[in-house]
Design a protein around this motif. Structure first.
Motif, short mmCIF file in Angstrom:
data_model
loop_
_atom_site.label_atom_id
_atom_site.label_comp_id
_atom_site.label_asym_id
_atom_site.label_seq_id
_atom_site.Cartn_x
_atom_site.Cartn_y
_atom_site.Cartn_z
N GLN A 141 32.68 87.37 58.46
CA GLN A 141 32.31 86.07 58.54
C GLN A 141 31.10 85.93 59.65
OE1 GLN A 141 35.87 83.96 59.52
NE2 GLN A 141 36.47 83.50 57.35
N GLU A 142 31.19 86.72 60.37
CA GLU A 142 30.07 86.63 61.49
C GLU A 142 29.00 87.24 60.84
OE1 GLU A 142 31.63 88.95 64.90
OE2 GLU A 142 33.03 87.32 65.48
N LYS A 143 28.67 88.31 60.00
CA LYS A 143 27.50 88.92 59.49
C LYS A 143 27.05 87.85 58.34
CE LYS A 143 27.20 93.08 58.56
NZ LYS A 143 27.29 94.44 57.85
N TYR A 144 28.00 87.12 57.72
CA TYR A 144 27.48 86.02 56.67
C TYR A 144 26.90 85.05 57.49
CZ TYR A 144 27.33 82.77 52.86
OH TYR A 144 26.89 82.10 52.08
N ALA A 145 27.50 84.46 58.67
CA ALA A 145 26.95 83.40 59.39
C ALA A 145 25.74 83.72 59.88
CB ALA A 145 27.95 83.01 60.45
N LEU A 146 25.47 85.05 60.69
CA LEU A 146 24.08 85.39 61.04
C LEU A 146 23.24 85.67 60.14
CD1 LEU A 146 22.47 86.45 63.48
CD2 LEU A 146 23.54 88.71 63.02
N GLY A 147 23.52 85.92 58.86
CA GLY A 147 22.53 86.16 57.72
C GLY A 147 22.11 84.72 57.42
N VAL A 201 21.99 82.10 59.22
CA VAL A 201 20.89 81.35 60.15
C VAL A 201 19.53 82.12 59.97
CG1 VAL A 201 20.43 81.25 62.66
CG2 VAL A 201 22.92 80.74 61.88
N ASN A 202 19.66 83.22 59.73
CA ASN A 202 18.36 84.06 59.46
C ASN A 202 17.54 83.60 58.27
OD1 ASN A 202 18.28 86.01 61.78
ND2 ASN A 202 19.48 87.17 60.96
N ARG A 203 18.28 83.39 57.36
CA ARG A 203 17.61 82.96 56.27
C ARG A 203 17.17 81.41 56.51
NH1 ARG A 203 22.11 85.25 54.01
NH2 ARG A 203 23.50 83.40 53.95
N PHE A 204 18.10 80.48 57.08
CA PHE A 204 17.44 79.37 57.40
C PHE A 204 16.06 79.27 58.56
CE2 PHE A 204 17.18 75.95 60.82
CZ PHE A 204 17.13 74.72 60.11
N LEU A 205 16.07 80.18 59.34
CA LEU A 205 14.93 80.48 60.18
C LEU A 205 13.75 80.64 59.50
CD1 LEU A 205 16.54 82.07 63.36
CD2 LEU A 205 15.80 79.65 63.20
N GLY A 206 13.99 81.81 58.45
CA GLY A 206 12.96 82.11 57.59
C GLY A 206 12.37 81.00 56.73
N GLN A 207 12.88 80.01 56.70
CA GLN A 207 12.58 78.76 55.72
C GLN A 207 11.62 77.77 56.72
OE1 GLN A 207 15.80 76.71 54.01
NE2 GLN A 207 16.21 78.33 52.60
N LEU A 208 11.63 77.73 58.05
CA LEU A 208 10.84 77.03 58.95
C LEU A 208 9.57 77.46 59.04
CD1 LEU A 208 13.57 76.85 61.99
CD2 LEU A 208 13.19 75.23 60.24
N LEU A 214 24.00 75.14 56.78
CA LEU A 214 25.26 75.54 57.05
C LEU A 214 26.32 75.03 56.35
CD1 LEU A 214 24.99 76.38 60.90
CD2 LEU A 214 24.59 77.86 58.93
N GLU A 215 26.27 73.66 56.27
CA GLU A 215 27.33 73.09 55.13
C GLU A 215 27.44 73.40 53.78
OE1 GLU A 215 28.22 68.50 54.23
OE2 GLU A 215 27.71 69.05 56.20
N LYS A 216 25.76 73.47 53.32
CA LYS A 216 25.77 74.01 51.85
C LYS A 216 26.22 75.59 51.81
CE LYS A 216 21.83 71.03 50.65
NZ LYS A 216 20.45 70.92 50.62
N GLU A 217 26.06 76.45 52.90
CA GLU A 217 26.32 77.51 52.66
C GLU A 217 28.00 77.84 52.80
OE1 GLU A 217 24.62 80.71 52.46
OE2 GLU A 217 23.07 79.22 51.73
N GLY A 218 28.61 76.84 53.18
CA GLY A 218 29.82 76.77 53.08
C GLY A 218 30.71 77.14 54.66
N LEU A 219 29.84 77.09 55.60
CA LEU A 219 29.87 77.48 56.85
C LEU A 219 30.31 76.36 57.78
CD1 LEU A 219 27.31 80.36 57.24
CD2 LEU A 219 29.69 80.68 57.22
N ARG A 220 30.50 75.29 57.17
CA ARG A 220 30.73 73.95 57.96
C ARG A 220 31.84 73.32 57.42
NH1 ARG A 220 29.21 73.30 62.95
NH2 ARG A 220 26.93 72.99 63.28
#
Length: 77
Positions: A9-15, A17-24, A71-77
């Motif tokens: 779960q931690e690896k998925y969450a980190l991934g 966040v990294n994908r989100f940062l890549g969109q900024l 994160l909500e769309k990714e199922g993490l919220r």
């Protein structure tokens, strides 16, 4: 195997966040990382970015909102 599941779960969450940062944009990513990775204050970020402190705070507020939605769309919220 709760520990293994937690790690996954931690690896998925980190991934996510990294994908989100890549969109900024580069500017948004730099402001976000300065605040939350390097723990700079909004005043410090404003001083080296050339933005007003109000602009920095506004950017951070909007980015956090977008991250929450992502994160909500990714199922993490």
């Amino acid at each position: 195997c709760a520990a293994a599941e937690q790690k996954m779960q931690e690896k998925y969450a980190l991934g996510a966040v990294n994908r989100f940062l890549g969109q900024l944009s580069v500017v948004e990513r730099n402001v976000f990382l300065c605040r939350y990775w390097y723990l700079e204050s909004s005043q410090e970020i404003a001083e080296h970015s050339g933005f007003s402190q109000t602009k920095v705070r506004s950017m951070l507020h909007r980015i956090r909102g977008r991250l929450d939605t992502y994160l909500e769309k990714e199922g993490l919220r």
